[in-house]
Design an enzyme around this catalytic site. Structure first.
Site, PDB file in Angstrom:
ATOM      1  N   ASN A   1     112.744 127.304 103.423  1.00 28.59           N
ATOM      2  CA  ASN A   1     113.793 126.883 104.350  1.00 28.59           C
ATOM      3  C   ASN A   1     114.293 128.086 105.110  1.00 28.59           C
ATOM      4  O   ASN A   1     114.292 129.209 104.607  1.00 28.59           O
ATOM      5  CB  ASN A   1     114.947 126.186 103.610  1.00 28.59           C
ATOM      6  CG  ASN A   1     115.987 127.167 103.125  1.00 28.59           C
ATOM      7  OD1 ASN A   1     116.856 127.615 103.891  1.00 28.59           O
ATOM      8  ND2 ASN A   1     115.906 127.544 101.854  1.00 28.59           N
TER       9      ASN A   1
ATOM     10  N   GLY B   1     119.689 129.216 107.554  1.00 28.83           N
ATOM     11  CA  GLY B   1     120.437 130.296 108.181  1.00 28.83           C
ATOM     12  C   GLY B   1     121.937 130.101 108.149  1.00 28.83           C
ATOM     13  O   GLY B   1     122.624 130.365 109.129  1.00 28.83           O
TER      14      GLY B   1
ATOM     15  N   ASN C   1     130.598 128.763  97.702  1.00 28.47           N
ATOM     16  CA  ASN C   1     129.642 129.832  97.978  1.00 28.47           C
ATOM     17  C   ASN C   1     130.077 130.540  99.260  1.00 28.47           C
ATOM     18  O   ASN C   1     130.245 129.907 100.296  1.00 28.47           O
ATOM     19  CB  ASN C   1     128.253 129.185  98.116  1.00 28.47           C
ATOM     20  CG  ASN C   1     127.123 130.172  98.273  1.00 28.47           C
ATOM     21  OD1 ASN C   1     126.816 130.613  99.381  1.00 28.47           O
ATOM     22  ND2 ASN C   1     126.481 130.522  97.167  1.00 28.47           N
TER      23      ASN C   1
ATOM     24  N   ASN D   1     127.683 135.124  97.804  1.00 26.77           N
ATOM     25  CA  ASN D   1     126.277 135.044  98.205  1.00 26.77           C
ATOM     26  C   ASN D   1     125.881 136.314  98.946  1.00 26.77           C
ATOM     27  O   ASN D   1     126.121 136.451 100.140  1.00 26.77           O
ATOM     28  CB  ASN D   1     126.109 133.802  99.088  1.00 26.77           C
ATOM     29  CG  ASN D   1     124.699 133.635  99.615  1.00 26.77           C
ATOM     30  OD1 ASN D   1     123.827 134.465  99.367  1.00 26.77           O
ATOM     31  ND2 ASN D   1     124.480 132.571 100.346  1.00 26.77           N
TER      32      ASN D   1
ATOM     33  N   CYS E   1     121.317 135.750 100.877  1.00 31.87           N
ATOM     34  CA  CYS E   1     120.652 134.817 101.784  1.00 31.87           C
ATOM     35  C   CYS E   1     119.624 135.555 102.617  1.00 31.87           C
ATOM     36  O   CYS E   1     119.956 136.471 103.362  1.00 31.87           O
ATOM     37  CB  CYS E   1     121.644 134.124 102.709  1.00 31.87           C
ATOM     38  SG  CYS E   1     120.806 133.015 103.851  1.00 31.87           S
TER      39      CYS E   1
ATOM     40  N   THR F   1     116.506 132.487  96.944  1.00 34.45           N
ATOM     41  CA  THR F   1     115.090 132.250  97.288  1.00 34.45           C
ATOM     42  C   THR F   1     114.299 133.543  97.475  1.00 34.45           C
ATOM     43  O   THR F   1     114.846 134.579  97.841  1.00 34.45           O
ATOM     44  CB  THR F   1     114.999 131.425  98.586  1.00 34.45           C
ATOM     45  OG1 THR F   1     115.800 132.058  99.583  1.00 34.45           O
ATOM     46  CG2 THR F   1     115.510 130.017  98.365  1.00 34.45           C
TER      47      THR F   1
ATOM     48  N   GLY G   1     111.971 125.943  94.613  1.00 36.22           N
ATOM     49  CA  GLY G   1     111.209 124.885  93.955  1.00 36.22           C
ATOM     50  C   GLY G   1     110.437 125.389  92.748  1.00 36.22           C
ATOM     51  O   GLY G   1     110.474 126.576  92.430  1.00 36.22           O
TER      52      GLY G   1
ATOM     53  N   GLY H   1     116.434 128.126  89.907  1.00 32.96           N
ATOM     54  CA  GLY H   1     115.101 128.329  90.443  1.00 32.96           C
ATOM     55  C   GLY H   1     114.080 127.339  89.904  1.00 32.96           C
ATOM     56  O   GLY H   1     113.574 127.507  88.806  1.00 32.96           O
TER      57      GLY H   1
ATOM     58  N   GLY I   1     118.568 123.004  92.824  1.00 32.90           N
ATOM     59  CA  GLY I   1     118.560 122.968  94.276  1.00 32.90           C
ATOM     60  C   GLY I   1     117.564 121.967  94.820  1.00 32.90           C
ATOM     61  O   GLY I   1     117.866 120.786  94.982  1.00 32.90           O
TER      62      GLY I   1
HETATM   63  C1  LIG Z   1     117.720 124.172 102.086  1.00 34.11           C
HETATM   64  C2  LIG Z   1     118.314 125.235 101.236  1.00 34.11           C
HETATM   65  C3  LIG Z   1     119.529 125.823 101.585  1.00 34.11           C
HETATM   66  C4  LIG Z   1     120.107 126.813 100.809  1.00 34.11           C
HETATM   67  N1  LIG Z   1     121.310 127.345 101.167  1.00 34.11           N
HETATM   68  C5  LIG Z   1     121.915 128.235 100.344  1.00 34.11           C
HETATM   69  C6  LIG Z   1     123.227 128.717 100.603  1.00 34.11           C
HETATM   70  O1  LIG Z   1     123.857 128.318 101.575  1.00 34.11           O
HETATM   71  N2  LIG Z   1     123.783 129.636  99.746  1.00 34.11           N
HETATM   72  C7  LIG Z   1     123.100 130.076  98.646  1.00 34.11           C
HETATM   73  O2  LIG Z   1     123.630 130.903  97.896  1.00 34.11           O
HETATM   74  N3  LIG Z   1     121.862 129.619  98.348  1.00 34.11           N
HETATM   75  C8  LIG Z   1     121.249 128.709  99.168  1.00 34.11           C
HETATM   76  N4  LIG Z   1     120.005 128.233  98.842  1.00 34.11           N
HETATM   77  C9  LIG Z   1     119.341 128.707  97.626  1.00 34.11           C
HETATM   78  C10 LIG Z   1     119.589 127.732  96.464  1.00 34.11           C
HETATM   79  O3  LIG Z   1     120.942 127.645  96.179  1.00 34.11           O
HETATM   80  C11 LIG Z   1     118.811 128.183  95.208  1.00 34.11           C
HETATM   81  O4  LIG Z   1     119.251 129.466  94.842  1.00 34.11           O
HETATM   82  C12 LIG Z   1     117.313 128.228  95.438  1.00 34.11           C
HETATM   83  O5  LIG Z   1     116.916 127.166  96.259  1.00 34.11           O
HETATM   84  C13 LIG Z   1     116.513 128.187  94.147  1.00 34.11           C
HETATM   85  O6  LIG Z   1     116.762 127.029  93.411  1.00 34.11           O
HETATM   86  P1  LIG Z   1     115.807 125.703  93.489  1.00 34.11           P
HETATM   87  O7  LIG Z   1     114.403 126.164  93.245  1.00 34.11           O
HETATM   88  O8  LIG Z   1     116.351 124.789  92.438  1.00 34.11           O
HETATM   89  O9  LIG Z   1     115.963 125.149  94.867  1.00 34.11           O
HETATM   90  C14 LIG Z   1     119.439 127.250  99.636  1.00 34.11           C
HETATM   91  C15 LIG Z   1     118.221 126.661  99.276  1.00 34.11           C
HETATM   92  C16 LIG Z   1     117.645 125.658 100.044  1.00 34.11           C
HETATM   93  C17 LIG Z   1     116.346 125.061  99.617  1.00 34.11           C
END
Ligand SMILES: Cc1cc2nc3c(=O)[nH]c(=O)nc-3n(C[C@H](O)[C@H](O)[C@H](O)COP(=O)(O)O)c2cc1C
Ligand SMILES: Cc1cc2nc3c(=O)[nH]c(=O)nc-3n(C[C@H](O)[C@H](O)[C@H](O)COP(=O)(O)OP(=O)(O)OC[C@H]3O[C@@H](n4cnc5c(N)ncnc54)[C@H](O)[C@@H]3O)c2cc1C
Ligand SMILES: Cc1cc2nc3c(=O)[nH]c(=O)nc-3n(C[C@H](O)[C@H](O)[C@H](O)COP(=O)(O)OP(=O)(O)OC[C@H]3O[C@@H](n4cnc5c(N)ncnc54)[C@H](O)[C@@H]3O)c2cc1C
Ligand SMILES: Cc1cc2nc3c(=O)[nH]c(=O)nc-3n(C[C@H](O)[C@H](O)[C@H](O)COP(=O)(O)O)c2cc1C
Ligand code: FES
Ligand code: FES
Lengths: 259, 314, 314, 259
Positions: free
Chosen positions: B73, B76, B104, B132, B135, B198, B222, B248, B270
């Site tokens: 993703n 932003g 956050n 955070n 990012c 991520t 993912g 994660g 997530g």
């Molecule tokens: C579409 C999307 C938007 C995200 N936006 C943020 C965010 O605004 N702030 C943040 O700390 N992490 C953000 N993340 C990261 C997630 O919070 C998480 O740390 C990461 O996706 C790993 O977990 P998952 O594998 O369960 O998705 C975002 C992830 C995704 C996929």
């Protein structure tokens, strides 16, 4: 996840499929709209993690069935096309905001390109049920890709264009948008590839006819969680991104910004 | 043992969670959208989308790409800005009686991060901050603070001073030494460490002969990243005393249990919300079933069970 | 255009490859095992298992775990030592008339790396060295050289001085700044950069309540890591002038083309050999078919096609 | 990858399946051995990337069919069990080194535990064809997990033990390894969980009977590429790791080091 049953899967043209499933919601109790989409998992493996959005093509309230028509282009939709009657599929929806019908419409123009044609069928059905006269311009790459022609003919006055002239007129849907075509039209509805939507909007803007465009963006969630599917919209709040899965996929044409 | 005998409650940063599973930031918007699926009281807590001082548009589209067992993703940090978040988003969440709310916080420089926190201090509608500094999707999204231990410490110190609520710090996995980052944050006063954000990744659209995402690169999340996340949680939990929150690739109860056993006090989910809107309550049920089947009365028994070093700590 | 009109030949480090696809080190042993599947002349080149000065036993078992779209390994550089490699393994490969042979060299300190290279200098049975400063699976496996640019440069300089053949340097992805690493190696004389080696990961065996691998952590490979690998190849190819070899999760011709378009001159295929013993010839065929279908006469047209910065370089 | 056809898939006990497939190689032209394994892909998705090793249970040269018997325990083998007759499956093998038959054997003892029982069936068949007398000790968790009993009874004198005593004697296979049992035995062959193999080796070492153990290790490739599947062996070269997929899975008992 709730799963629903596949009732029919059939190939209707080169790489194009019609699938009928039991509706994941009770249609008679839901305020579904043409232009909304269903959101399908294509596999129970986690290597295809994202759902695929496919528009509602027809809703059959009496039997609580929904039909989708789609192109098996990438790996995900190819897997979808391997489902057979009796299999179950994980699907949510209908989701998003569809085409508004407008009580006062006397005549409507529906413009579909390729795989943008199917969502317009339920729309045409609904418009017709309200007594609206319908003119449909349907564009395809070539004759072997043409779909749903007979279905539209039963509801609308149909004009067909193809890129190579193998069916109908050779050319683009916008080639047909002359004064005589839009005479008496009070609303237009378009669905198709982005360049087509841009061209349609441009061509019809001078006419002042209110229009609706169904946009296509890559979706993360389909339910408003991720902000992945945004499109630029210009409205009273200025230019900003809105989620097409939640506020769309259908937007008033005058609000859609193509950059 | 029956499901009823299993106690999943955990506590960290003074927050009482009825279960250790919460959505990850950016993957649950501000919660409202989930109304149609289930009661948010089923969540252990909620973490809302990153909030910045001013409204942000985010990146150009496409913002999403599917990858093997994962996704990229490049949203932003699109968000309406802290003012609107406080006014339009947070109050709604207070109607859920037992739902700790975590905001956050993101930004560009120490100053605007601090300004967000000052503004938040007046709100009664949240319980903790997740800082955070990780990012990957914006040039000035704070990731430089997430890759340099000294800058991270400086930021954490400033936020701790500014905030009248507990501060969790969310780390980026795109570093050589995650333990060093976590220890710097702990020393600077972090009340908890959450990880991972991520991994930076890319996909090429071979037909267009260009990167697929509008922004070029994006954040990988993912199941694909789960082994990396687990390793980092294990390492960090072995080396800090504050609670660690594991994130994660969690899709199942078993995935969550892996993180708990590695030493995480709680987990965030997530991407799984996108694949399965019911993911979180399902994961909670699966954890409960696993515990019942394995005679685990209280979830505490599992935390750090595979990581003796973490049990000797926290 | 027919398949016959497509020219896949590439050249780097003075090696002439009939196609840009070779096996990745450690995923093809020393080649003999593949006899039963296909003629090794179908490979663009061969990279053999990491070779150290003395024989190494490697790590305790289990050494393998499956992960979503990937796997973890903790082999730990098991190999018979350079002496036996030169005597028992390399000569066999010379019977393949058009097969450049690349020896992956590993060790603990600069001295033993150099000793391996000195010993190799006498052999006529290989064409280039791939310097492995990125194995995450052994305490003293050189990964410290793979995470610190100055140490990397020191190592590369020593190996370049010692070697009478071209030296590729294989980088670890477990770093904050991959470009800095690549530039340090380039400045120290590397003839090419290959990347990525594996990401460090872990899996927990929830029944045993312990890490699954005997070694605790292992290296993550396979499609799961492809987005990270592509991003790093893209970044490095934009910032160095020597050829870049792309590695990480390549399973199909389309995957390989993504790496080429990102700026890689050639690619290596690791884990895919385990899933499909015929992976490499299949990938070569798929590249050729894609080229024919897209009117690409020479593979050069694709290299860096999605990365203008890389085309302005190398 | 070459795929082969599934001819039969049937559940034969709680969580246990028998699958018959067309042999991926021409059996009559191949030097296959009992104790070798087949290496299966369990899905065409890449989220299950590693193949699953399953031992050859029976080879039918006349019809060029092979039978495997396996437990659907994890996600991978569960997927395998969903294949039905007529489906195709991606499989390579038979791979590795199996049980040597030894011309001179007069009487052989075969010892199987749980899912280690199936590979001994083809062995028993081959031994029997050479006129060797066979004694089989088969151990299972409980009666509902017992498999292939009738098949073994047709070839061997069979003794059964179960953990809970629900079939045969209650106890472990080693409980039966007394002097009378091994009287006249010139070779033994064992396959089962590692603790059983260790106990069997220990129990029979004093007797001096030559034995063979079939080992189980997690495999990356199954064909000698990755060195993932190693086991410690002590031979003339000292103690070292060897690849069980290539040099095994069957090894002379006296060479196997259990650590
Ligand atoms: C579409 C999307 C938007 C995200 N936006 C943020 C965010 O605004 N702030 C943040 O700390 N992490 C953000 N993340 C990261 C997630 O919070 C998480 O740390 C990461 O996706 C790993 O977990 P998952 O594998 O369960 O998705 C975002 C992830 C995704 C996929
Ligand atoms: C609201 C909406 C309604 C749609 N209705 C229909 C329909 O009725 N019939 C139909 O054939 N197609 C429709 N599409 C397009 C359809 O969603 C894509 O063709 C499909 O997602 C491609 O998936 P794939 O697995 O074949 O391709 P892949 O390339 O393997 O997909 C990879 C990823 O990219 C996404 N993606 C790829 N192409 C598109 C695209 N054009 N639009 C959105 N996401 C894309 C996929 O969803 C997936 O996440 C619609 C799209 C949207 C947004
Ligand atoms: C030479 C050999 C012969 C075998 N023959 C048989 C047989 O005839 N019948 C039978 O039921 N089983 C047999 N096994 C065990 C069988 O391979 C495992 O049960 C199976 O791989 C488990 O896969 P899964 O998807 O169910 O489990 P998961 O836990 O989902 O598998 C995850 C990973 O671990 C590996 N793994 C898990 N358990 C084992 C194990 N016990 N041995 C090796 N790898 C494992 C899997 O292959 C996979 O890579 C044999 C194993 C070996 C090494
Ligand atoms: C089992 C295994 C053993 C490996 N051994 C080595 C090695 O000896 N030397 C090395 O440089 N890389 C080694 N690697 C890393 C691979 O060469 C490659 O960089 C990595 O696996 C990513 O590519 P892939 O996703 O195609 O497997 C090994 C990888 C695996 C899976
Ligand atoms: S697809 Fe996630 S918000 Fe629209
Ligand atoms: S499983 Fe790879 S060498 Fe044996």
């Amino acid at each position: 996840m709730p799963r629903t049953e596949v009732v029919l899967q059939e190939k209707i043209a080169d790489g194009l499929y019609r699938m009928v499933i039991k509706s994941p919601v009770d249609l008679s109790q839901s305020a579904y709209m043409p232009g909304q989409f269903l959101h399908f998992r294509v596999s129970d493996s986690i290597d295809f993690m994202l759902r695929r959005p496919i528009s509602l093509c027809l809703a059959d309230e009496a039997n609580n069935l929904v039909t989708v028509v789609y192109r098996a282009q990438g790996e995900g939709t190819k897997r979808l096309s391997r489902l057979a009657a009796g299999d179950t599929v994980d699907v949510i929806g209908p989701l998003g905001k569809g085409f508004p019908l407008h009580e006062e419409s006397s005549a409507a123009l529906v413009i579909g390109g390729g795989i943008g044609v199917p969502p317009l069928l339920e729309l045409a059905k609904k418009l017709r049920a309200k007594g609206t006269r319908i003119v449909a311009i349907l564009g395809f790459q070539k004759a072997s890709q043409a779909i749903l022609i007979e279905e539209f003919k039963a509801l609308a006055e149909v004009f067909i264009v193809t890129d190579d002239g193998s069916m109908g007129k050779k050319g683009l849907v916008t080639d047909l948008l002359d004064a005589s075509m839009i005479d008496g039209i009070s609303r237009y509805y378009a669905c198709g590839p982005t360049p087509m939507l841009r061209a349609v909007k441009q061509a019809l803007e001078p006419s002042g006819i209110l229009g609706y465009l169904s946009l296509e963006e890559r979706m993360g969630c389909g339910i408003g969680l991720c902000a992945g599917c945004v499109h630029k919209i210009q409205d009273n709040d200025g230019v900003h991104y809105v989620k097409t899965c939640k506020e769309g996929p259908v937007f008033p044409a005058q609000e859609v910004v193509f950059s | 043992m029956t499901l009823h005998d299993v106690d999943l409650a955990v506590e960290f940063c003074g927050l009482q969670l009825k279960n250790p599973v919460m959505p990850a930031s950016g993957c649950f918007s501000f919660g409202k959208e989930m109304e149609m699926f289930y009661d948010l009281n089923l969540l252990g807590a909620i973490v809302v989308k990153a909030t910045t001082l001013e409204e942000r548009m985010g990146n150009p589209t496409p913002r999403i790409a599917e990858t093997p067992a994962g996704m990229l993703n490049s949203i932003g940090l699109q968000n309406p800005g802290v003012e609107k978040v406080i006014r339009d988003e947070l109050p709604y969440l207070r109607r859920f009686s037992s739902l700790p709310v975590i905001v956050n916080v993101a930004g560009t420089m120490v100053e605007d991060y601090v300004a967000v926190v000052h503004r938040l201090n007046d709100s009664q509608d949240f319980d903790a901050i997740e800082l955070n500094i990780s990012c990957p999707n914006v040039k000035c999204g704070g990731i430089q603070f997430g890759t340099d231990p000294e800058m991270a410490a400086e930021m954490v110190k400033a936020i701790k001073e500014a905030s009248n609520r507990p501060v969790m710090v969310k780390l980026s996995p795109n570093v050589t030494n995650i333990v060093e980052m976590a220890q710097a944050c702990e020393a600077a006063g972090a009340d908890a460490i959450s990880l991972i954000n991520t991994l930076i990744g890319m996909q090429i659209d071979v037909e267009k002969r260009a990167p697929l995402l509008g922004n070029g690169v994006g954040g990988l999340s993912g199941p694909a990243v789960k082994p990396v996340a687990l390793r980092m949680v294990y390492e960090v939990a072995s080396n800090v005393n504050v609670p660690v929150i594991g994130i994660g690739g969690i899709f199942t109860g078993k995935d969550a249990i892996e993180f708990l056993m590695a030493g995480a006090k709680a987990v965030q989910v997530g991407t799984a919300n996108f694949t399965d809107p019911y993911a979180i309550p399902r994961i909670v049920d699966e954890i409960k079933e696993w515990c019942a089947a394995h005679g685990v009365k209280h979830i505490d028994e599992l935390i750090g069970a595979a990581n003796p070093m973490s049990r000797r700590r926290g």
